[in-house]
Design an enzyme around this catalytic site. Structure first.
Site, short mmCIF file in Angstrom:
data_model
loop_
_atom_site.label_atom_id
_atom_site.label_comp_id
_atom_site.label_asym_id
_atom_site.label_seq_id
_atom_site.Cartn_x
_atom_site.Cartn_y
_atom_site.Cartn_z
N GLU A 45 0.71 -1.35 -0.01
CA GLU A 45 0.07 0.01 0.16
C GLU A 45 0.92 1.35 -0.01
O GLU A 45 1.62 1.36 0.89
CB GLU A 45 -0.91 0.10 1.29
CG GLU A 45 -1.83 1.10 1.43
CD GLU A 45 -2.65 1.26 2.73
OE1 GLU A 45 -3.68 1.75 2.71
OE2 GLU A 45 -2.05 1.46 3.38
N LYS A 136 -8.93 3.75 -1.66
CA LYS A 136 -9.25 3.26 -0.21
C LYS A 136 -10.64 3.94 0.23
O LYS A 136 -10.47 5.13 0.15
CB LYS A 136 -7.92 3.54 0.67
CG LYS A 136 -7.89 2.79 1.93
CD LYS A 136 -6.96 3.05 2.77
CE LYS A 136 -6.87 2.19 3.93
NZ LYS A 136 -5.68 2.38 4.89
N CYS A 170 -5.03 -2.51 2.83
CA CYS A 170 -5.00 -2.37 4.16
C CYS A 170 -6.08 -2.71 5.09
O CYS A 170 -6.82 -3.84 4.76
CB CYS A 170 -4.39 -1.06 4.38
SG CYS A 170 -3.46 -1.06 6.18
#
Length: 317
Positions: A45, A136, A170
């Protein structure tokens, strides 16, 4: 042999907050992967150009903090502008070598005004085409001080040989509904992209694999104190509080039975490879399939909005 695939987990450190130098390092890693017959490679990430470690080291939530503002400016100027061609060299390499890539970037997109930053996971197919950019959904803790929340546009899967691949950033991997969205689209090879450390990957990797009866690649970046470049703004301030190890890796692979294929690897930069057999997925789906025979869509359903969000829509006559 379309039911088998060789995968690579690029457990490397960025040249922190230096976009061009990190791009060069990524290309070197891709070249190494090709020599090892890797067909799908994944990176951690925010690898390009790096994770915002300064927020935890400089009282990042304080108001009108000059150090934080100047580091954010530096971050923004080294973020990835896909529309401007920042990923063109990587796409060209993918096409020339029939290599599929999941790459964690910090994106500065023009469709949101070109100033805010997003932790995005980019999928580039074996023809060198960017097939998805997943921003994200929910930045975590102090990430919210520098990253904006994304949308559902990138909640998609992709065909690769006989596999169906997916990816999440994540702690999105802890979110049940995004996982369910991927299961419903048939994922059987899931990439979980992390900024680093086995405390993140050790439990969730096997859990997702067993829940989804899918292969899970957890790929993490590295970051040591000495990885802060000399030209970093306010470097001395960062080094005052920086621990020796900020991210220790922890990249790993679990099989569709939830057992380790590669246990979490810590402490060094390396390219981790394995060859996966799709037949193992079909065996494990015999007793559990979360979107198929072990689901009840007449009772519970998930609705996903994949529209790319923007603050304005222009029309012209």
């Amino acid at each position: 042999m379309k039911h088998k695939i060789t995968v690579g987990l690029a457990q490397i450190a960025p040249v922190w907050l230096d976009k061009q130098a990190t791009l060069d390092k990524i290309l070197d890693t891709l070249a190494t992967a090709v020599k090892q017959d890797v067909e799908l490679i994944a990176f951690g990430e925010a690898l390009l150009p790096g994770y915002p470690f300064w927020l935890a080291l400089t009282d990042g939530a304080s108001w009108n903090n000059t150090v934080v503002k100047e580091l954010h400016r530096h971050y923004t100027l080294n973020a990835v502008d896909i529309e401007a061609g920042d990923l063109d060299a990587i796409c060209a390499f993918a096409k020339a070598n029939s290599l599929a890539i999941y790459l964690g970037i910090i994106e500065r997109p023009s469709d949101r005004g070109h100033h805010s930053l997003y932790a995005s996971l980019v999928y580039i197919d074996q023809k060198g085409i960017i097939q998805s950019v997943h921003r994200k959904l929910q930045p975590t803790y102090d990430e919210r001080l520098t990253w904006a929340p994304g949308d559902g546009n990138g909640l998609v899967t992709h065909p690769l040989k006989d596999f169906t691949v997916s990816g999440l950033n994540c702690w999105e991997n802890w979110m049940p509904l995004p996982r369910a969205a991927m299961y419903a689209q048939g994922t059987n090879l899931h990439v979980a992209s992390w900024p680093g450390s086995d405390h993140n990957t050790r439990d969730i990797t096997r859990f997702i694999a067993r829940e989804g009866r899918t292969y899970v690649l957890s790929v993490s970046s590295m970051m040591h104190r000495e990885d802060f470049p000399d030209g970093t703004p306010h470097l001395e301030e960062l080094l005052k509080k920086a621990p020796a190890v900020l991210s220790n890796g922890g990249s790993c692979i679990a099989g569709p039975d939830g057992e380790w294929i590669v246990e979490p690897q810590v402490g060094k930069e390396e390219l981790i490879t394995a060859t996966l057999d799709l037949n193992r997925v079909f065996e494990e789906r015999q007793n559990f399939d979360p979107a198929g025979h072990y689901s009840r869509p007449d009772v519970t359903q998930l609705h996903v909005n994949r529209e790319r969000q923007s603050t304005v829509k222009f029309t012209s006559k």
